[in-house]
Design an enzyme around this catalytic site. Structure first.
Site, PDB file in Angstrom:
ATOM      1  N   ASP A 282       1.759   9.095   5.295  1.00 33.80           N
ATOM      2  CA  ASP A 282       3.188   8.759   5.317  1.00 33.80           C
ATOM      3  C   ASP A 282       3.931   9.499   6.429  1.00 33.80           C
ATOM      4  OD1 ASP A 282       3.158   6.956   3.269  1.00 33.80           O
ATOM      5  OD2 ASP A 282       4.137   8.223   1.799  1.00 33.80           O
TER       6      ASP A 282
ATOM      7  N   GLY B 188       0.825  -1.203   0.000  1.00 34.28           N
ATOM      8  CA  GLY B 188       0.000   0.000   0.000  1.00 34.28           C
ATOM      9  C   GLY B 188       0.853   1.244   0.000  1.00 34.28           C
ATOM     10  N   HIS B 189       0.203   2.388  -0.182  1.00 30.16           N
ATOM     11  CA  HIS B 189       0.871   3.677  -0.119  1.00 30.16           C
ATOM     12  C   HIS B 189      -0.038   4.658   0.609  1.00 30.16           C
ATOM     13  CE1 HIS B 189       4.520   2.887  -2.326  1.00 30.16           C
ATOM     14  NE2 HIS B 189       3.826   2.268  -3.278  1.00 30.16           N
TER      15      HIS B 189
END
Length: 383
Positions: free
Chosen positions: A153, A122-123
């Protein structure tokens, strides 16, 4: 500095873990970035400020054994891999904490160590979506959009993980024991959104996405284009600030709808936009600077460091390669962060000196090098 004497091993990874390591380094920790060797290196860390680099092949048993040995003499391990990867290397927390009960083992992942997606790729946008936060972001009648990769993030990942590490370091001063940190970007960014959850009964989010006061619906909480193609940011929420906004725009409040008349917001946004388009950004700054209208210029990366307020605060620094970046925050009165002004380390630049510091002999280092378990940067190669 506040974290002086704290030894950190940061396993090289993508954006969140490098930020976490850089935060610790900025505040005084001795951070070693454990890089992949060139045969498997796919990216470089652009957040390597204040770190040193050790190039080590963890996929080889000798490399895993070397990291295990390093962890016996370290305070914090930052591990950014998907669930189960470290266990495959024989470097799971149950092993390393048995070797070093004081070790703080920080696992920074997208989905966390448990749950349906624990082993999935995933991001930022995926973590943001699963947290519920992405559903709140976006303009009216448009798809939800992620504000680059800052929220999950860096904020929900790197910063929250750093907070967990510092909390665990403080607890260790009382218990003498380390612990495992499960820093999930999904949970981290969800935690950041606590205000959205706790304010639902206040009526701030009753309208569809993009039509509420703080998400682009209100004319007094918006950005507007100026005549020179730049932008001004408006955040005049309180009535007294709104009055100053209208005054600066040359508008008569007596001839306008009520500030909180939601049905008039679209028309008011058009009116404000037409007024802002008549002057340059500098002209608007000369009007609003020094007032409480909550109107500020939208600064670009090209001019943010030179803005008078940021210069007075020394908010940005320049390293020895003339690269500009933000100064560490927050500012501590007695033990402030003192960021390194040196360039970021080359991969493997400090391999030999780090291993020597951790008790490896020159013969052991030479053997690791000949077996291609470690590497040196070209600038530092001496074996």
């Amino acid at each position: 500095m506040a974290l002086s004497g704290v030894r950190v091993l940061e396993l090289a990874g993508l954006a969140p873990a490098p930020l976490c390591g850089m935060i610790l380094a900025d505040f005084g920790a001795r951070v070693v970035r454990v890089d992949r060797t060139s045969r498997s290196q796919m990216f470089t860390d652009v957040q390597g400020r204040g770190k040193r680099s050790l190039a080590l092949d963890l996929k080889q048993p000798q490399g895993a054994a070397a990291l295990r040995r390093l962890c016996r003499e370290t305070d914090v391990l930052i591990e950014p891999f998907r669930h189960g990867v470290m266990e495959k290397f024989g470097l799971g927390p149950e092993v390393l904490l048995q070797d070093n009960p004081r070790l703080i083992y920080a696992r920074l992942t997208g989905f966390g160590q448990t749950g349906k997606y624990a082993s999935s790729a995933g991001h930022d946008i995926n973590y943001l979506a699963l947290s519920g936060v992405l559903s709140k972001l976006g303009r009216k009648h448009e798809n939800p959009y992620a504000p680059v990769n800052l929220l999950a993030d860096f904020a929900g990942g790197g910063v929250i993980c750093a907070m967990g590490i510092i909390t665990a370091l403080y607890e260790r001063t009382k218990s003498g024991k380390g612990q495992i940190i499960d820093a999930s970007m999904v949970k981290g960014v969800a935690y950041l959104s606590s205000f959205l959850w706790k304010s639902q009964k206040m009526g701030l989010w009753n309208m569809p996405r993009g039509e509420n006061m703080l998400d682009g619906g209100a004319p007094f909480y918006e950005t507007y284009k100026t005549s020179d193609g730049k932008y001004m940011a408006v955040g005049a929420i309180e009535p007294q600030f709104y009055e100053q906004l209208l005054k600066g725009l040359g508008l008569d409040s007596g001839k306008l709808p009520s500030q909180l008349s939601v049905s008039d917001w679209p028309e008011m946004k058009q009116k404000f936009a037409s007024v802002f388009a008549q002057k340059t950004q500098d002209e608007w700054c000369s009007i609003f600077d020094g007032t409480d209208a909550c109107v500020t210029p939208v600064l670009s990366f090209d001019n943010v460091a030179s803005h008078q307020h940021n210069k007075q605060r020394s908010s940005f620094i320049k390293n020895d390669e003339e690269e500009i970046s933000p100064r560490p925050a927050p500012v501590l009165s007695r033990t402030p962060a003192i960021p390194s002004f040196k360039r970021d380390p080359l991969i493997g630049e400090h391999t030999e000196e780090i291993l020597l510091e951790y008790g490896f002999t020159e013969e052991e280092i030479a053997k690791l090098y000949s077996d291609k378990i470690i590497e040196f940067s070209k600038a530092k190669a001496n074996l």
